[in-house]
Design an enzyme around this catalytic site. Sequence first.
Site, PDB file in Angstrom:
ATOM      1  N   HIS A  51       0.805  -1.245   0.005  1.00 50.80           N
ATOM      2  CA  HIS A  51      -0.111   0.067   0.104  1.00 50.80           C
ATOM      3  C   HIS A  51       0.792   1.372  -0.067  1.00 50.80           C
ATOM      4  CE1 HIS A  51      -3.059  -2.503   2.269  1.00 50.80           C
ATOM      5  NE2 HIS A  51      -3.737  -2.390   1.239  1.00 50.80           N
ATOM      6  N   LYS A  69     -16.082  -7.075   4.092  1.00 56.66           N
ATOM      7  CA  LYS A  69     -15.079  -7.767   4.678  1.00 56.66           C
ATOM      8  C   LYS A  69     -15.136  -7.504   6.138  1.00 56.66           C
ATOM      9  CE  LYS A  69     -11.758  -6.870   1.000  1.00 56.66           C
ATOM     10  NZ  LYS A  69     -10.534  -6.263   0.815  1.00 56.66           N
ATOM     11  N   ARG A 102      -2.017  -6.116  -8.544  1.00 60.00           N
ATOM     12  CA  ARG A 102      -0.931  -6.811  -8.238  1.00 60.00           C
ATOM     13  C   ARG A 102      -0.788  -8.154  -9.363  1.00 60.00           C
ATOM     14  NH1 ARG A 102      -3.420  -7.424  -2.344  1.00 60.00           N
ATOM     15  NH2 ARG A 102      -4.802  -6.489  -3.560  1.00 60.00           N
ATOM     16  N   SER A 108      -3.228  -7.354   2.935  1.00 59.47           N
ATOM     17  CA  SER A 108      -3.295  -7.608   4.338  1.00 59.47           C
ATOM     18  C   SER A 108      -3.575  -8.848   4.918  1.00 59.47           C
ATOM     19  CB  SER A 108      -4.458  -6.449   4.546  1.00 59.47           C
ATOM     20  OG  SER A 108      -4.214  -5.167   3.949  1.00 59.47           O
TER      21      SER A 108
HETATM   22  P1  ADP Z   1      -6.376  -5.731   0.171  1.00 59.53           P
HETATM   23  O1  ADP Z   1      -6.785  -5.997  -1.358  1.00 59.53           O
HETATM   24  O2  ADP Z   1      -4.819  -6.244   0.470  1.00 59.53           O
HETATM   25  O3  ADP Z   1      -7.571  -6.163   1.139  1.00 59.53           O
HETATM   26  P2  ADP Z   1      -7.160  -2.884   0.109  1.00 59.53           P
HETATM   27  O4  ADP Z   1      -8.544  -3.117  -0.161  1.00 59.53           O
HETATM   28  O5  ADP Z   1      -6.699  -2.368   1.309  1.00 59.53           O
HETATM   29  O6  ADP Z   1      -6.160  -4.069  -0.180  1.00 59.53           O
HETATM   30  O7  ADP Z   1      -6.464  -2.269  -1.261  1.00 59.53           O
HETATM   31  C1  ADP Z   1      -6.323  -0.666  -1.118  1.00 59.53           C
HETATM   32  C2  ADP Z   1      -5.466  -0.555  -2.459  1.00 59.53           C
HETATM   33  O8  ADP Z   1      -4.288  -0.967  -2.460  1.00 59.53           O
HETATM   34  C3  ADP Z   1      -5.960  -1.503  -3.708  1.00 59.53           C
HETATM   35  O9  ADP Z   1      -5.970  -0.631  -5.031  1.00 59.53           O
HETATM   36  C4  ADP Z   1      -5.078  -2.418  -3.907  1.00 59.53           C
HETATM   37  O10 ADP Z   1      -5.264  -3.072  -5.027  1.00 59.53           O
HETATM   38  C5  ADP Z   1      -3.800  -1.758  -3.591  1.00 59.53           C
HETATM   39  N1  ADP Z   1      -2.781  -2.852  -3.094  1.00 59.53           N
HETATM   40  C6  ADP Z   1      -2.883  -3.455  -2.029  1.00 59.53           C
HETATM   41  N2  ADP Z   1      -1.887  -4.231  -1.671  1.00 59.53           N
HETATM   42  C7  ADP Z   1      -0.693  -4.140  -2.860  1.00 59.53           C
HETATM   43  C8  ADP Z   1       0.452  -4.547  -3.412  1.00 59.53           C
HETATM   44  N3  ADP Z   1       0.855  -5.487  -2.711  1.00 59.53           N
HETATM   45  N4  ADP Z   1       0.787  -3.996  -4.351  1.00 59.53           N
HETATM   46  C9  ADP Z   1       0.053  -3.111  -5.177  1.00 59.53           C
HETATM   47  N5  ADP Z   1      -1.089  -2.524  -4.765  1.00 59.53           N
HETATM   48  C10 ADP Z   1      -1.701  -3.149  -3.645  1.00 59.53           C
END
Ligand code: ADP
Length: 161
Positions: free
Chosen positions: A17, A41, A90, A128
């Site tokens: 993130h 979630k 990703r 996460s």
């Molecule tokens: P998760 O999918 O891990 O629950 P979130 O909903 O918190 O993540 O994601 C917030 C943003 O961060 C989204 O656009 C998600 O694609 C991006 N993101 C999460 N992890 C990564 C990563 N390892 N590399 C690139 N972008 C990421």
Amino acid sequence: MKIAICPGSFDPVTLGHLDIISRASRLFDKVIVAVLCNTSKNPSFTVEERIGLLKEVTKDYANVEVDSFSGLLVDYAKEKGAVAVVKGLRAVSDFEYEFQMSMINKKLYPEVETVYLNTSQDYMYLSSSVVKQIASFGGDISNFVPASIHRKIVERLQKNS
Ligand code: ADP
């Protein structure tokens, strides 16, 4: 002033993130990291805890703000006067969902663009939920979360299990 929103659950924030947030902060005048409140979630960290962790890891970025929102992302984007929503990609599996969301958002509010940043190679496997899973089994998460919040996350997840 070009404002971008980085929305997500951030439950908790990872190095993946932070990588996206810091790259977005170089592309836009202001970046609002927005924690989604109405997620289906079942979150491990409260919205306040997630905001606190995000504030800690972004404190050195002068043009990054942390906030939360509920309801539609496009309504929030409109309220903030944002020109873009920044999302990290990703894998191909992220793409299908993100593509659909961006199409819907475009219909609802054509003024806002969705901008995708590819994950950095180091973080392509990182989410996460991976962090929570490893920590719950006592594994080392120091390569996955910012050093400044590592202890807080471990303690909090241990308390949970
Ligand atoms: P998760 O999918 O891990 O629950 P979130 O909903 O918190 O993540 O994601 C917030 C943003 O961060 C989204 O656009 C998600 O694609 C991006 N993101 C999460 N992890 C990564 C990563 N390892 N590399 C690139 N972008 C990421």
